[in-house]
Write a protein that holds these residues in place. Structure first.
Motif, PDB file in Angstrom:
ATOM      1  N   GLY A 146       0.975  -1.243   0.320  1.00 53.68           N
ATOM      2  CA  GLY A 146       0.016   0.202   0.169  1.00 53.68           C
ATOM      3  C   GLY A 146       0.904   1.221  -0.103  1.00 53.68           C
ATOM      4  N   ASP A 147       0.224   2.345  -0.071  1.00 51.87           N
ATOM      5  CA  ASP A 147       1.168   3.125  -0.487  1.00 51.87           C
ATOM      6  C   ASP A 147       1.381   3.794   1.233  1.00 51.87           C
ATOM      7  N   ILE A 148       2.963   3.656   1.561  1.00 48.21           N
ATOM      8  CA  ILE A 148       3.366   3.923   2.659  1.00 48.21           C
ATOM      9  C   ILE A 148       3.733   6.177   3.064  1.00 48.21           C
ATOM     10  N   ALA A 149       3.074   6.482   3.882  1.00 49.36           N
ATOM     11  CA  ALA A 149       3.355   7.230   4.806  1.00 49.36           C
ATOM     12  C   ALA A 149       5.367   7.671   4.732  1.00 49.36           C
ATOM     13  N   ILE A 150       5.498   9.285   4.214  1.00 47.30           N
ATOM     14  CA  ILE A 150       7.111   9.036   3.696  1.00 47.30           C
ATOM     15  C   ILE A 150       7.295  10.710   4.764  1.00 47.30           C
TER      16      ILE A 150
END
Length: 217
Positions: A146-150
């Protein structure tokens, strides 16, 4: 330290202190005192991530401009409900990508209103493989990530983003770390690709555990 000395390289001390809630000068002193006590003298540093925020901001803005990252306004409650729903269905929890669909106008409106947010990296669905110098070939299906927090915002990067930028800027050739970081490696490789960075060599070491098999840390 041993690997760097054997290969006439440099052992660099980097203090990863962008997480303000978990960072304190006493922890840095503890790390430095421990290394000195062990006789592990560093060749460069200490480099503190908290002193490099402008560098991270530049690269985060690059990803935002290329539409490879986006602002996410989902609340903790929404994310937890999403997580529990996926677990109930027998799926590995991951972010749904809900905020991907927000228009530029909607994003600006929410930011102007002071809405809580983080920045997520748009993870492509692919297979990421890398050769671990200890374990050999390792592959990950990014559909499970899934889209990861950066970042919390362009000037507050999170671990997986900050280390990628540092490895590139500091010309790190080899990253030798604990096996608990294996799951972070595909995320870091995807960010490297998005920013056209070089990939360092990775080696993941077995962890040293307490007698009850918890991490000695």
């Amino acid at each position: 330290w041993l690997f760097a000395k054997k290969n006439k390289g440099k052992f660099i001390l980097r203090i990863e202190d962008t997480d303000l809630e978990r960072s304190d000068p006493k922890y840095e002193k503890d790390i430095i005192d421990g290394l000195k006590w062990l006789g592990l003298e560093w060749d460069e540093g200490p480099v503190r991530q908290s002193e490099r925020l402008e560098i991270y901001e530049k690269y985060i803005n690059q990803l935002l401009e290329k539409k490879l990252a986006y602002y996410c306004f989902c609340s903790k409650e929404e994310l937890e409900a999403e997580r529990q729903a996926m677990l109930a269905q027998g799926f590995a929890p991951k972010y749904s990508g809900k905020c991907r669909a927000l228009t530029e106008k909607e994003v600006k409106k929410k930011l102007s209103a002071g809405a809580n947010h983080i920045i997520r990296f748009l993870v492509p669905e692919t297979t990421v493989s890398f050769k671990d110098l200890i374990r050999g070939e390792i592959s990950f299906d990014t559909a499970l990530i899934g889209d990861i927090a950066i970042a919390k915002d362009p000037r507050v990067p999170l671990y997986n983003f900050a280390v990628v930028v540092d490895d590139e800027e500091m010309k790190i050739s080899h990253v030798i770390r604990g096996e608990d970081h294996i799951a972070n490696t595909p995320k870091q490789i995807l960010i490297q690709k998005a920013l056209d960075f070089c990939r360092p060599h990775y080696a993941h070491l077995p962890l040293i555990l307490d007698p009850d098999r918890s991490k000695m840390s």
